[in-house]
Design an enzyme around this catalytic site. Structure first.
Site, PDB file in Angstrom:
ATOM      1  N   LYS A  43      51.928  58.903  -2.955  1.00 34.90           N
ATOM      2  CA  LYS A  43      51.342  60.237  -3.151  1.00 34.90           C
ATOM      3  C   LYS A  43      50.946  60.900  -1.839  1.00 34.90           C
ATOM      4  CE  LYS A  43      46.615  58.635  -3.818  1.00 34.90           C
ATOM      5  NZ  LYS A  43      45.674  58.038  -4.774  1.00 34.90           N
ATOM      6  N   ARG A 138      34.524  56.565 -10.176  1.00 36.10           N
ATOM      7  CA  ARG A 138      35.619  57.491 -10.419  1.00 36.10           C
ATOM      8  C   ARG A 138      36.170  57.122 -11.788  1.00 36.10           C
ATOM      9  NH1 ARG A 138      40.763  58.701  -6.480  1.00 36.10           N
ATOM     10  NH2 ARG A 138      41.753  57.203  -7.886  1.00 36.10           N
TER      11      ARG A 138
HETATM   12  C1  PLP Z   1      45.625  56.783  -4.285  1.00 31.35           C
HETATM   13  C2  PLP Z   1      45.422  55.624  -5.136  1.00 31.35           C
HETATM   14  C3  PLP Z   1      45.713  54.345  -4.639  1.00 31.35           C
HETATM   15  C4  PLP Z   1      46.174  54.103  -3.219  1.00 31.35           C
HETATM   16  O1  PLP Z   1      45.108  54.306  -2.329  1.00 31.35           O
HETATM   17  P1  PLP Z   1      45.250  53.991  -0.770  1.00 31.35           P
HETATM   18  O2  PLP Z   1      43.881  54.078  -0.242  1.00 31.35           O
HETATM   19  O3  PLP Z   1      46.154  55.059  -0.214  1.00 31.35           O
HETATM   20  O4  PLP Z   1      45.846  52.644  -0.647  1.00 31.35           O
HETATM   21  C5  PLP Z   1      45.544  53.273  -5.492  1.00 31.35           C
HETATM   22  N1  PLP Z   1      45.108  53.450  -6.752  1.00 31.35           N
HETATM   23  C6  PLP Z   1      44.814  54.664  -7.263  1.00 31.35           C
HETATM   24  C7  PLP Z   1      44.333  54.771  -8.661  1.00 31.35           C
HETATM   25  C8  PLP Z   1      44.955  55.781  -6.477  1.00 31.35           C
HETATM   26  O5  PLP Z   1      44.665  56.980  -6.977  1.00 31.35           O
END
Ligand code: PLP
Length: 367
Positions: A43, A138
């Site tokens: 993402k 969250r």
């Molecule tokens: C963005 C996201 C990740 C990845 O996070 P990083 O800090 O980029 O490794 C993992 N799990 C969820 C639910 C996320 O939204």
């Protein structure tokens, strides 16, 4: 109207797939002895296909993204992987989730019910990972609600509970540790005991878990981590430390100097709000060499830019302009030259999402 030669337009972000591939391979190798699979999270690059492919080249088999548009983009580009939808789905996108994602993170029974309905209609079963809130506040059901929620999921046609997961260090900044990981494993045990079914996946977190992984402290049983920033930028996310063995050279942003003049360091006139509604303050350092770059807040989150020339200092920005003090630099900067920047996650994600920032993939093999 004449068409611009878009392949030469500045600013641009240079992408080095070899660095992404190496980071993916290194993290996957660290996780393998723990029986832990790494989901490569795309993402931060809007599912940009060359980035996704580089992760696969590093041995990743499942890609995770928060947005269906990005998953569609990767699928349409022929990126051959399993896809995990990271953001808990909108009720309104349930049909598309079933179509595009092999598995999704979830916390709302109403949404899972809709997912199941569309899965039945397609003649498939949609796999879900139930997210548990272990303190970061969250997404996720509260631990006390896990068993009742699992019971309700068990009654949904078209839905298979494939795992439990948690996400820390995102809103609350809660650090993954032995206690919260143990709590997740304990919940898996309880679900298995009560439901009599195996829960295959325990998805323990994100790049905030990398320190734990490097120290060899990932508890056995945590068999999935979803890693974006670690692969893309080569750091963990608790203290933003560079991790040994990971590369930090996957991305570089370039912007062109459009004006370079010696000017006073304090504006002349009465000071009100600037272009973005802030009231700026200035220290008088005498006359300084100021470069204006054709790059602004509409292109990128300027706070996330780090000039590679450490003697270049960003002193301000508006929508389309970035002002840098280059007085102390050893480089003889000139109008028309491009200034390179390393990017933090916020700058990476905004630059990759911006249609104004050209993407330039290094193709020279393993640089
Ligand atoms: C963005 C996201 C990740 C990845 O996070 P990083 O800090 O980029 O490794 C993992 N799990 C969820 C639910 C996320 O939204």
């Amino acid at each position: 109207m004449r068409v611009m030669a878009m392949d030469k337009v500045n600013p641009y972000i240079e992408i080095n797939p070899a660095a992404i591939r190496d980071n993916a391979a290194c993290i996957a190798a660290k996780a393998r002895p723990f029986g832990c699979e790494i989901v490569g999270v795309t993402k931060g690059c809007c599912g940009y296909p060359p980035v996704a492919q580089a992760m696969l080249d590093g041995g990743i088999r499942m890609l995770g993204d928060s947005r269906l548009e990005n998953i569609l983009r990767m699928r349409q580009a022929g990126i051959n992987a399993a896809y995990l939808l990271l953001r808990i789905p909108m009720l309104s996108e349930a049909a598309a989730v079933v179509e595009l994602a092999d598995i999704s993170l979830n916390s709302e029974v109403a949404v899972m019910e809709a997912l199941g309905r569309f899965a039945v209609r397609r003649g498939t079963v949609h796999r879900v990972i139930l997210m548990v809130d272990l303190g970061d506040l969250r997404e996720g059901v509260m631990p006390a609600d896990v068993l009742p929620t699992v019971a309700r999921i068990g009654r949904l046609p078209g839905i298979e509970l494939a795992g439990v997961g948690t996400n820390l260090a995102c809103y609350g900044g809660v650090i993954p540790d032995k206690e919260n990981m143990a709590a997740l494993l304990q919940l898996r045990e309880e679900i298995q005991r009560v439901s009599g079914k195996q829960i295959a996946v325990v998805s323990g977190g994100n790049s905030a878990n990398l320190q734990m992984l490097w120290r060899g402290e990932l508890p056995p049983g945590i068999n999935q981590l979803r890693v974006g920033e670690g692969i893309l930028l080569g750091n963990e996310t608790i203290e933003r430390q560079k991790m040994p063995g990971l590369r930090q050279d996957a991305f570089c942003l370039y912007a062109e100097i459009i004006e370079l003049k010696i000017k006073p360091s304090v504006p002349h006139g009465r000071i009100g709000q600037n272009a973005l509604g802030e009231v700026p303050r200035y220290a008088d350092q005498g006359p300084r060499a100021r470069a204006i770059l054709a790059l602004g807040r509409q292109d990128v989150m300027v706070d996330g830019l780090l000039p590679l020339d450490e003697q270049v200092h960003i002193i301000g920005s508006s929508s389309d302009h970035l002002i840098a003090d280059v007085t102390d630099s050893a480089v003889s900067w000139q109008v028309g030259m491009k200034v390179p920047f390393a990017v933090k996650y916020g700058a990476l994600m905004t630059a990759m999402a911006s249609s104004y920032v050209r993407k330039n993939v290094i193709t020279s093999g393993s640089k």
